[in-house]
Design a protein around this motif. Structure first.
Motif, short mmCIF file in Angstrom:
data_model
loop_
_atom_site.label_atom_id
_atom_site.label_comp_id
_atom_site.label_asym_id
_atom_site.label_seq_id
_atom_site.Cartn_x
_atom_site.Cartn_y
_atom_site.Cartn_z
N GLU A 101 21.37 20.95 61.98
CA GLU A 101 22.73 20.43 62.06
C GLU A 101 23.72 21.42 61.44
O GLU A 101 23.35 22.20 60.56
N THR A 102 24.95 21.38 61.93
CA THR A 102 25.98 22.31 61.48
C THR A 102 26.89 21.64 60.46
O THR A 102 27.29 20.49 60.62
N TYR A 103 27.22 22.41 59.41
CA TYR A 103 28.04 21.90 58.32
C TYR A 103 29.15 22.90 58.01
O TYR A 103 28.99 24.11 58.20
N THR A 104 30.26 22.39 57.51
CA THR A 104 31.35 23.25 57.04
C THR A 104 31.66 22.89 55.60
O THR A 104 31.87 21.73 55.26
N VAL A 105 31.67 23.92 54.75
CA VAL A 105 32.04 23.76 53.36
C VAL A 105 33.45 24.32 53.18
O VAL A 105 33.81 25.34 53.77
N SER A 106 34.27 23.65 52.37
CA SER A 106 35.62 24.13 52.15
C SER A 106 36.06 23.81 50.73
O SER A 106 35.51 22.92 50.07
N GLY A 107 37.06 24.54 50.27
CA GLY A 107 37.62 24.28 48.95
C GLY A 107 39.00 24.93 48.84
O GLY A 107 39.32 25.86 49.58
N PHE A 108 39.81 24.40 47.93
CA PHE A 108 41.14 24.94 47.67
C PHE A 108 41.06 25.84 46.44
O PHE A 108 40.55 25.42 45.39
N ILE A 109 41.56 27.06 46.56
CA ILE A 109 41.41 28.06 45.52
C ILE A 109 42.76 28.74 45.27
O ILE A 109 43.51 29.01 46.21
N LYS A 110 43.03 29.02 44.01
CA LYS A 110 44.27 29.70 43.62
C LYS A 110 43.96 30.72 42.54
O LYS A 110 43.12 30.48 41.66
N LYS A 111 44.62 31.84 42.59
CA LYS A 111 44.37 32.89 41.60
C LYS A 111 44.87 32.47 40.23
O LYS A 111 45.84 31.74 40.07
N ALA A 112 44.17 32.94 39.21
CA ALA A 112 44.66 32.92 37.84
C ALA A 112 44.56 34.37 37.36
O ALA A 112 45.19 35.25 37.94
N GLU A 113 43.72 34.63 36.36
CA GLU A 113 43.52 36.03 35.95
C GLU A 113 42.65 36.77 36.96
O GLU A 113 42.82 37.98 37.16
N ARG A 114 41.72 36.07 37.58
CA ARG A 114 40.90 36.67 38.65
C ARG A 114 41.57 36.38 39.99
O ARG A 114 42.12 35.30 40.21
N THR A 115 41.52 37.35 40.88
CA THR A 115 42.24 37.24 42.15
C THR A 115 41.33 37.40 43.37
O THR A 115 41.82 37.33 44.49
N ILE A 116 40.04 37.60 43.15
CA ILE A 116 39.11 37.75 44.27
C ILE A 116 38.00 36.72 44.12
O ILE A 116 37.39 36.59 43.05
N VAL A 117 37.74 35.97 45.18
CA VAL A 117 36.75 34.90 45.16
C VAL A 117 35.83 35.06 46.36
O VAL A 117 36.27 35.39 47.47
#
Length: 204
Positions: free
Chosen positions: A77-93
């Motif tokens: 089965e196919t799944y999608t993972v998602s999340g809301f992300i915003k920079k603080a001191e780190r800017t690459i996720v």
């Protein structure tokens, strides 16, 4: 449109279920912290509440991430993972799927919105929102049935170079909110959860 305020039209969605519990509580038992800690309800979330958490790296030379365990997926089965992300001191996720999901990952520069593929051939989407937030999603197929760790959100100290390990400083981090794991090939509107999975019925 989050930039202009122009109406894009009526959003009509099918039924979907956020399979994660504690979708805004990255310090709870459903989430596993590696080389990091969580400060709950640290800043303003995209919905205007104060529920967004701050993920802060340790001072170890290690990967620094929060990952999800204990969510059952079904092989094929196919799944999608998602999340809301915003920079603080780190800017690459980096957002990556693994174990019971097809391995695939991307990294996003939260200053520019530029996306790089880190492994596999992931299907991904990145939406820029107001207030410096991004909603990032990765779609994968379940390769086995079970509840092994399925995905993680990694902090990086530099553009992806083949490893998520770096020397943390004990204070730097990112903001994160609204994680979702759902069936399907793309993310639907965010469905908040607490102690159990929540289903949004189809729009009519």
């Amino acid at each position: 449109d989050p930039a202009t305020g122009e109406c894009r039209g009526l959003l009509v969605e099918g039924q979907s279920t956020n399979l994660l519990t504690g979708s805004e509580e990255f310090g709870n038992g459903g989430w596993a912290l590696v080389g990091s800690t969580v400060f709950s309800d640290y800043t303003t979330a995209p919905d205007g509440s104060s529920a967004a958490d701050k993920l802060i790296e340790s001072s170890d030379n290690a990967p620094h991430l929060v990952q999800r365990a204990g969510v059952n997926v079904t092989a094929g089965e196919t799944y999608t993972v998602s999340g809301f992300i915003k920079k603080a001191e780190r800017t690459i996720v980096r957002v990556s799927t693994y174990n019971n999901l097809t391995a695939g990952g991307i990294s996003i520069d939260l200053n520019t919105g530029v996306v790089s593929i880190t492994n596999g051939s992931p299907v991904f989407r990145v939406a820029q929102l107001a207030g410096g937030w991004y909603r990032v999603s990765v779609t994968a197929m379940a390769v086995a049935t079970g509840t092994a760790t399925n995905f993680g959100f990694f902090m990086l100290d530099a553009p992806w170079s083949g490893t998520a390990t770096y020397q943390g400083d004990g204070t730097s981090g990112i903001y994160i909110w609204g994680a979702q794991l759902e069936h399907g090939t793309k993310p639907s509107s965010y469905i908040p959860t607490e102690a159990s999975a929540v289903t949004r019925v189809a729009d009519t």
